[in-house]
Design a protein around this motif. Sequence first.
Motif, PDB file in Angstrom:
ATOM      1  N   ARG A  85       9.573  53.006  20.850  1.00  0.00           N
ATOM      2  CA  ARG A  85       8.609  53.710  19.993  1.00  0.00           C
ATOM      3  C   ARG A  85       9.210  54.191  18.677  1.00  0.00           C
ATOM      4  O   ARG A  85       8.510  54.716  17.829  1.00  0.00           O
ATOM      5  CB  ARG A  85       8.009  54.890  20.759  1.00  0.00           C
ATOM      6  CG  ARG A  85       7.078  54.452  21.874  1.00  0.00           C
ATOM      7  CD  ARG A  85       6.414  55.631  22.556  1.00  0.00           C
ATOM      8  NE  ARG A  85       5.382  55.184  23.479  1.00  0.00           N
ATOM      9  CZ  ARG A  85       5.602  54.913  24.757  1.00  0.00           C
ATOM     10  NH1 ARG A  85       6.815  55.032  25.267  1.00  0.00           N
ATOM     11  NH2 ARG A  85       4.621  54.509  25.532  1.00  0.00           N
ATOM     12  N   GLN A  86      10.507  54.030  18.515  1.00  0.00           N
ATOM     13  CA  GLN A  86      11.174  54.501  17.295  1.00  0.00           C
ATOM     14  C   GLN A  86      11.730  53.354  16.450  1.00  0.00           C
ATOM     15  O   GLN A  86      11.691  53.396  15.237  1.00  0.00           O
ATOM     16  CB  GLN A  86      12.341  55.423  17.694  1.00  0.00           C
ATOM     17  CG  GLN A  86      12.901  56.256  16.554  1.00  0.00           C
ATOM     18  CD  GLN A  86      12.285  57.624  16.504  1.00  0.00           C
ATOM     19  OE1 GLN A  86      11.494  57.975  17.359  1.00  0.00           O
ATOM     20  NE2 GLN A  86      12.633  58.402  15.510  1.00  0.00           N
ATOM     21  N   ARG A  87      12.252  52.330  17.101  1.00  0.00           N
ATOM     22  CA  ARG A  87      12.992  51.279  16.406  1.00  0.00           C
ATOM     23  C   ARG A  87      12.521  49.878  16.797  1.00  0.00           C
ATOM     24  O   ARG A  87      12.106  49.638  17.930  1.00  0.00           O
ATOM     25  CB  ARG A  87      14.494  51.393  16.723  1.00  0.00           C
ATOM     26  CG  ARG A  87      15.121  52.712  16.285  1.00  0.00           C
ATOM     27  CD  ARG A  87      15.242  52.788  14.775  1.00  0.00           C
ATOM     28  NE  ARG A  87      15.854  54.022  14.323  1.00  0.00           N
ATOM     29  CZ  ARG A  87      15.195  55.012  13.721  1.00  0.00           C
ATOM     30  NH1 ARG A  87      13.886  54.914  13.533  1.00  0.00           N
ATOM     31  NH2 ARG A  87      15.824  56.094  13.309  1.00  0.00           N
ATOM     32  N   LEU A  88      12.611  48.961  15.831  1.00  0.00           N
ATOM     33  CA  LEU A  88      12.417  47.541  16.079  1.00  0.00           C
ATOM     34  C   LEU A  88      13.692  46.836  15.632  1.00  0.00           C
ATOM     35  O   LEU A  88      14.123  46.993  14.493  1.00  0.00           O
ATOM     36  CB  LEU A  88      11.206  47.009  15.314  1.00  0.00           C
ATOM     37  CG  LEU A  88      10.787  45.565  15.616  1.00  0.00           C
ATOM     38  CD1 LEU A  88       9.298  45.389  15.427  1.00  0.00           C
ATOM     39  CD2 LEU A  88      11.529  44.555  14.751  1.00  0.00           C
ATOM     40  N   VAL A  89      14.316  46.088  16.546  1.00  0.00           N
ATOM     41  CA  VAL A  89      15.615  45.473  16.292  1.00  0.00           C
ATOM     42  C   VAL A  89      15.470  43.959  16.285  1.00  0.00           C
ATOM     43  O   VAL A  89      14.898  43.381  17.217  1.00  0.00           O
ATOM     44  CB  VAL A  89      16.641  45.900  17.367  1.00  0.00           C
ATOM     45  CG1 VAL A  89      17.942  45.124  17.217  1.00  0.00           C
ATOM     46  CG2 VAL A  89      16.893  47.401  17.300  1.00  0.00           C
ATOM     47  N   ASN A 126      13.954  54.401  25.774  1.00  0.00           N
ATOM     48  CA  ASN A 126      13.759  55.836  25.518  1.00  0.00           C
ATOM     49  C   ASN A 126      14.041  56.111  24.046  1.00  0.00           C
ATOM     50  O   ASN A 126      15.197  56.089  23.613  1.00  0.00           O
ATOM     51  CB  ASN A 126      14.695  56.636  26.418  1.00  0.00           C
ATOM     52  CG  ASN A 126      14.590  58.131  26.202  1.00  0.00           C
ATOM     53  OD1 ASN A 126      13.756  58.602  25.424  1.00  0.00           O
ATOM     54  ND2 ASN A 126      15.438  58.886  26.864  1.00  0.00           N
ATOM     55  N   HIS A 127      12.987  56.390  23.248  1.00  0.00           N
ATOM     56  CA  HIS A 127      13.198  56.500  21.796  1.00  0.00           C
ATOM     57  C   HIS A 127      14.024  57.727  21.412  1.00  0.00           C
ATOM     58  O   HIS A 127      14.564  57.791  20.312  1.00  0.00           O
ATOM     59  CB  HIS A 127      11.866  56.495  21.047  1.00  0.00           C
ATOM     60  CG  HIS A 127      10.956  57.628  21.391  1.00  0.00           C
ATOM     61  ND1 HIS A 127       9.918  57.491  22.284  1.00  0.00           N
ATOM     62  CD2 HIS A 127      10.927  58.913  20.974  1.00  0.00           C
ATOM     63  CE1 HIS A 127       9.279  58.645  22.391  1.00  0.00           C
ATOM     64  NE2 HIS A 127       9.873  59.528  21.604  1.00  0.00           N
ATOM     65  N   LEU A 145      28.480  49.732  21.198  1.00  0.00           N
ATOM     66  CA  LEU A 145      27.353  50.649  21.411  1.00  0.00           C
ATOM     67  C   LEU A 145      27.036  51.337  20.096  1.00  0.00           C
ATOM     68  O   LEU A 145      27.905  51.942  19.474  1.00  0.00           O
ATOM     69  CB  LEU A 145      27.698  51.672  22.490  1.00  0.00           C
ATOM     70  CG  LEU A 145      26.566  52.625  22.898  1.00  0.00           C
ATOM     71  CD1 LEU A 145      25.474  51.855  23.640  1.00  0.00           C
ATOM     72  CD2 LEU A 145      27.094  53.765  23.754  1.00  0.00           C
ATOM     73  N   TYR A 146      25.763  51.247  19.692  1.00  0.00           N
ATOM     74  CA  TYR A 146      25.331  51.763  18.393  1.00  0.00           C
ATOM     75  C   TYR A 146      24.171  52.733  18.600  1.00  0.00           C
ATOM     76  O   TYR A 146      23.269  52.477  19.399  1.00  0.00           O
ATOM     77  CB  TYR A 146      24.896  50.591  17.509  1.00  0.00           C
ATOM     78  CG  TYR A 146      24.671  50.938  16.059  1.00  0.00           C
ATOM     79  CD1 TYR A 146      25.727  50.935  15.153  1.00  0.00           C
ATOM     80  CD2 TYR A 146      23.400  51.253  15.591  1.00  0.00           C
ATOM     81  CE1 TYR A 146      25.520  51.241  13.813  1.00  0.00           C
ATOM     82  CE2 TYR A 146      23.185  51.563  14.255  1.00  0.00           C
ATOM     83  CZ  TYR A 146      24.255  51.560  13.375  1.00  0.00           C
ATOM     84  OH  TYR A 146      24.048  51.871  12.056  1.00  0.00           O
ATOM     85  N   ASP A 147      24.196  53.855  17.887  1.00  0.00           N
ATOM     86  CA  ASP A 147      23.127  54.850  17.979  1.00  0.00           C
ATOM     87  C   ASP A 147      22.046  54.499  16.959  1.00  0.00           C
ATOM     88  O   ASP A 147      22.244  54.637  15.748  1.00  0.00           O
ATOM     89  CB  ASP A 147      23.688  56.251  17.712  1.00  0.00           C
ATOM     90  CG  ASP A 147      22.680  57.355  18.020  1.00  0.00           C
ATOM     91  OD1 ASP A 147      21.467  57.109  17.867  1.00  0.00           O
ATOM     92  OD2 ASP A 147      23.108  58.459  18.417  1.00  0.00           O
ATOM     93  N   GLY A 148      20.906  54.053  17.446  1.00  0.00           N
ATOM     94  CA  GLY A 148      19.838  53.621  16.556  1.00  0.00           C
ATOM     95  C   GLY A 148      19.125  54.760  15.860  1.00  0.00           C
ATOM     96  O   GLY A 148      18.372  54.529  14.908  1.00  0.00           O
ATOM     97  N   ASN A 149      19.327  55.999  16.308  1.00  0.00           N
ATOM     98  CA  ASN A 149      18.716  57.151  15.640  1.00  0.00           C
ATOM     99  C   ASN A 149      19.571  57.652  14.482  1.00  0.00           C
ATOM    100  O   ASN A 149      19.085  57.840  13.373  1.00  0.00           O
ATOM    101  CB  ASN A 149      18.473  58.279  16.653  1.00  0.00           C
ATOM    102  CG  ASN A 149      17.272  57.995  17.547  1.00  0.00           C
ATOM    103  OD1 ASN A 149      16.375  57.247  17.169  1.00  0.00           O
ATOM    104  ND2 ASN A 149      17.254  58.587  18.727  1.00  0.00           N
ATOM    105  N   THR A 150      20.863  57.858  14.758  1.00  0.00           N
ATOM    106  CA  THR A 150      21.759  58.337  13.695  1.00  0.00           C
ATOM    107  C   THR A 150      22.299  57.199  12.849  1.00  0.00           C
ATOM    108  O   THR A 150      22.897  57.440  11.803  1.00  0.00           O
ATOM    109  CB  THR A 150      22.940  59.107  14.305  1.00  0.00           C
ATOM    110  OG1 THR A 150      23.729  58.210  15.118  1.00  0.00           O
ATOM    111  CG2 THR A 150      22.457  60.259  15.175  1.00  0.00           C
ATOM    112  N   LEU A 151      22.086  55.967  13.306  1.00  0.00           N
ATOM    113  CA  LEU A 151      22.560  54.756  12.611  1.00  0.00           C
ATOM    114  C   LEU A 151      24.077  54.771  12.452  1.00  0.00           C
ATOM    115  O   LEU A 151      24.613  54.463  11.392  1.00  0.00           O
ATOM    116  CB  LEU A 151      21.866  54.614  11.248  1.00  0.00           C
ATOM    117  CG  LEU A 151      20.330  54.565  11.306  1.00  0.00           C
ATOM    118  CD1 LEU A 151      19.737  54.497   9.915  1.00  0.00           C
ATOM    119  CD2 LEU A 151      19.856  53.375  12.143  1.00  0.00           C
TER     120      LEU A 151
END
Length: 410
Positions: A85-89, A126-127, A145-151
């Motif tokens: 619900r937050q990211r499209l990869v 889990n967004h 491992l990458y944090d998609g929220n903090t980028l």
Amino acid sequence: CSSLAIGTTTGYRLFSLSSVEQLDQVHESNEIPDVYIVERLFSSSLVVVVSHAKPQQMNVYHFKKGTEICNYSYSSNILSIRLNRQRLVVCLEESIYIHNIKDMKLLKTILDMPPNTTGLCALSINHANSYLAYPGSATSGEIALYDGNTLKTACTIPAHDGPLAALAFNSTGSKLASASEKGTVIRVFSIPGGQKLYEFRRGMKRYVNISSLVFSMDSQFLCASSNTETVHIFKLEHLTDSRPEEPPTWSGYMGKMFQAATNYLPAQVSGMMNQDRAFATVRLNISGQRNICALSTIQKLPRLLATTSDGHLYIYNLDPQDGGECVLIKKHSLLGSGKMEENKENDLQPPLPQSYAATVARQSTVPSTSTMPGYSEDGGALRGEVIPEHEFATGPVCLDDENEFPPVSI
């Protein structure tokens, strides 16, 4: 695991998995041929499609309204797409693009990655924990491992000796399962720390290609399927956990001795002693075909679902207490015309023929002044309307149209 999406030579189909006896077709589209990627945002109306006809273009649709929300073009073929619900990869052979799903803007491009010819990557559903995992090496089983929220990069995990073949997060994004190309050992790590929590041995007799790795929604079970006829289900439980007053037995006493011994043994040896055999298994009557499995609760009972590339869905009962051999209770055909028909008991096989390639996105320079309708469970919001929060993370959602991201001609 509440719906099934399949790509076909004529388009794509979406099914609801709410019943064992009946398979409901939610949507069918024949507008784009040779679909090899189709990803639906949970049970919403948003679907992302990639076709062999235009393997460098990602199309985002609101299928209930029959409208295209936007599209992106890349400089080479798209290998896989993941979304929450937050990211499209979007994963290409040597780069990964992270978009903000609220407005489809490109937030980050990961370029410093080794060749990833199969487009292997996993995104937490889990967004709030939008972690992204992908191979950190082409020659060893290192996980980036990458944090998609903090980028930002979270950590690297030395998971296996050989190259990775499969990655999967649990539903909360707190665990990550992995398998190498050999397919003999499956490991589970804590996220974001990367500590090894479990190690399961799938088998030592032969190397296999793991095609599917998935947790149950409650994270109690982990399922692994491959190009063989056997599907393995492992139970995630620590034998070292304290249990209330277990009756003393010889095996329990020996188990405690082994647990104590692992503290003094080399890591390689103690790791072998901690490996568990499969809790439950499924015997498919086919092998060598690509298949996808899922662990789901349908009509209040735990089920294992297996779908194969020739267009069949198999539903098995799973005994959560005793495990053992799972029983086939229903087989559906996914390629029948129109609504689903009941199926005869023949061979078994389902969908999802996914192929892959490689790509590099090109950004548009055309400014946007207009907005497209958002999308939601009830058939879509009106222009400028706020999307219900149950469907997305917090905040209003308005998707920009193709004027901001026009198709790139190559």
